[in-house]
Write an enzyme that holds these catalytic residues in place. Sequence first.
Site, mmCIF file in Angstrom:
data_model
loop_
_atom_site.group_PDB
_atom_site.id
_atom_site.type_symbol
_atom_site.label_atom_id
_atom_site.label_comp_id
_atom_site.label_asym_id
_atom_site.label_seq_id
_atom_site.Cartn_x
_atom_site.Cartn_y
_atom_site.Cartn_z
ATOM 1 N N HIS A 244 0.840 -1.204 0.000
ATOM 2 C CA HIS A 244 0.000 0.000 0.000
ATOM 3 C C HIS A 244 0.881 1.262 0.000
ATOM 4 O O HIS A 244 0.732 2.138 -0.857
ATOM 5 C CB HIS A 244 -0.910 -0.021 1.234
ATOM 6 C CG HIS A 244 -1.784 1.178 1.373
ATOM 7 N ND1 HIS A 244 -3.113 1.182 1.023
ATOM 8 C CD2 HIS A 244 -1.525 2.440 1.826
ATOM 9 C CE1 HIS A 244 -3.624 2.388 1.244
ATOM 10 N NE2 HIS A 244 -2.675 3.167 1.739
ATOM 11 N N GLU A 245 1.811 1.328 0.955
ATOM 12 C CA GLU A 245 2.671 2.529 1.042
ATOM 13 C C GLU A 245 3.568 2.638 -0.190
ATOM 14 O O GLU A 245 3.885 3.740 -0.643
ATOM 15 C CB GLU A 245 3.505 2.514 2.322
ATOM 16 C CG GLU A 245 2.691 2.499 3.633
ATOM 17 C CD GLU A 245 1.600 3.560 3.721
ATOM 18 O OE1 GLU A 245 1.754 4.630 3.114
ATOM 19 O OE2 GLU A 245 0.580 3.303 4.401
ATOM 20 N N HIS A 248 1.773 4.550 -2.770
ATOM 21 C CA HIS A 248 1.910 6.003 -2.528
ATOM 22 C C HIS A 248 3.287 6.470 -2.992
ATOM 23 O O HIS A 248 3.432 7.526 -3.614
ATOM 24 C CB HIS A 248 1.755 6.309 -1.034
ATOM 25 C CG HIS A 248 0.338 6.249 -0.529
ATOM 26 N ND1 HIS A 248 -0.673 7.016 -1.055
ATOM 27 C CD2 HIS A 248 -0.234 5.530 0.476
ATOM 28 C CE1 HIS A 248 -1.817 6.766 -0.390
ATOM 29 N NE2 HIS A 248 -1.563 5.856 0.533
ATOM 30 N N GLU A 274 -4.675 7.964 -2.805
ATOM 31 C CA GLU A 274 -5.143 6.686 -2.273
ATOM 32 C C GLU A 274 -5.435 5.693 -3.403
ATOM 33 O O GLU A 274 -5.233 4.487 -3.238
ATOM 34 C CB GLU A 274 -6.385 6.944 -1.406
ATOM 35 C CG GLU A 274 -6.722 5.849 -0.433
ATOM 36 C CD GLU A 274 -5.640 5.551 0.615
ATOM 37 O OE1 GLU A 274 -4.707 6.358 0.789
ATOM 38 O OE2 GLU A 274 -5.733 4.478 1.231
HETATM 39 ZN ZN ZN Z 1 -3.006 5.240 1.966
#
Ligand code: ZN
Length: 481
Positions: A244-245, A248, A274
């Site tokens: 997830h990170e 980003h 996101e």
């Molecule tokens: Zn996030």
Amino acid sequence: NSALDLLGWDEQVNLPKKSAAARASQSSALSDLIHRESIHPQVDDWLNALEQDPNALTTEQQCVVQEARRNFDRAVKLPSAFVARRAEHQSRAYHAWVEARKNDDFVSFAPFLKTQLELAREEAGFFGLDGLQAYDYHIDNHDPGMTASVIGTLFDSLKSEIVPLVKQILSSAVKPNLSMFKGFPIAQQEAFLKRVTASLGFDYDRGRLDVAVHPFCSGNGEDTRLTTRYFVDNPLDSLFSSIHETGHGLYEQGLPLEHLGTGLGTAAGMGVHESQSRIWENQVARSRSFWDYWEPFYREAFPEQLSGVTSEQLYLAVNGVSLNPIRVDSDEVTYNLHIILRFELEKCLFSGELDVVDLPAFWNEKAEKIIGLRPTSDVEGVLQDVHWSSGAFGYFPSYCLGNMLAAQLWYSALDALPGIEIDFSNGDFTRLLSWLREKVHCEGKRCDLMNLTKKVTGKELSSDSLIRYLKERYLPLYQQT
Ligand code: ZN
């Protein structure tokens, strides 16, 4: 700003316990300097001069000027006394929240939250906005151009589809078995997920992955700092939060470096940010093709732990759905319901329909109705998130808007890149990253969430793709015999 950001990262990753006060004064000195420079009257003169004749500017220059104007106005319209008062309350409210959470004691936190809400209203008041317009102002801070009314329509249609979908999945006899995830040594977890995140395209020569209590991504494309956390008995938490990170981080690393610090080199907003984390975490890393490639390496890293586990069991565990009162521990299907709950409550708080003291009762009632689970304590309910204690109202919707955009981008990518899932099963993720670079990252802040969605996918943002994706992924999985 990037120096301040780095101090913040260091505070969460490296700072010795007794050095917190020194760090607070360093950060405060830098914040003051940034604020002073950003409200300098000369900036206003420059902007006025540039705004005299917008047609003399290229589209790119207009984007830079608009973003600078937005930042200048937001900085200058808030009196410094208010900013100082807000900062001071923020720190007190945060500590009150930590204490209240420890003791499951909402009553002790309520006055702080009430003040936080009053400050949020006061802030919007400096822009002449009140009631639901004040809520729109805070939403706009995270996702420029977005409003509570647009979000309400999107979320209503999402809710009407996801509530029955969750019921359908949970009624299945197929249940994920998470008991296999015991005793996964941290060193092997770290080695595995660094290999995975590098294969997705994260450039470790201009970024790092470290350990923090809560996973986050900070910094910028020149120096991108990711964090994760490890649990010996919950390796999927660190794996998926790292991916997830990384999503980003890939966005930050894909923003045009030559425009860093201007609108052209800045993320379009929280919702778009996101979408970039979610598409890698969910559409990619929970897919069959992703695991076709990575499963042998995962077994190589944890041979004993996974010895009695079949491929099907592993894949089902990766896509486990279950009701959980805690948002951050929820799967990607029920997660959206947690956000809808928070959005509906925030709307009632700003419209005045709901008083802070009645929040726990409202929360529990709505949680039962929307998520299907009534929290047994306020720690499992209204006290679980840090956001409101820090005054971050209007932030939650971005998570769900990001999920919608991620699914919409996913179907556009599948159309544009035939055979992309075969690439994944060969461990090759470059075509998807190049497509996102070209369609989303290179855009910077030229478009807001709604316009970017239209530009890239050819359609307005809607819940259709997310619903379609969740049904396509989860229904076959939970219909097995
Ligand atoms: Zn996030």
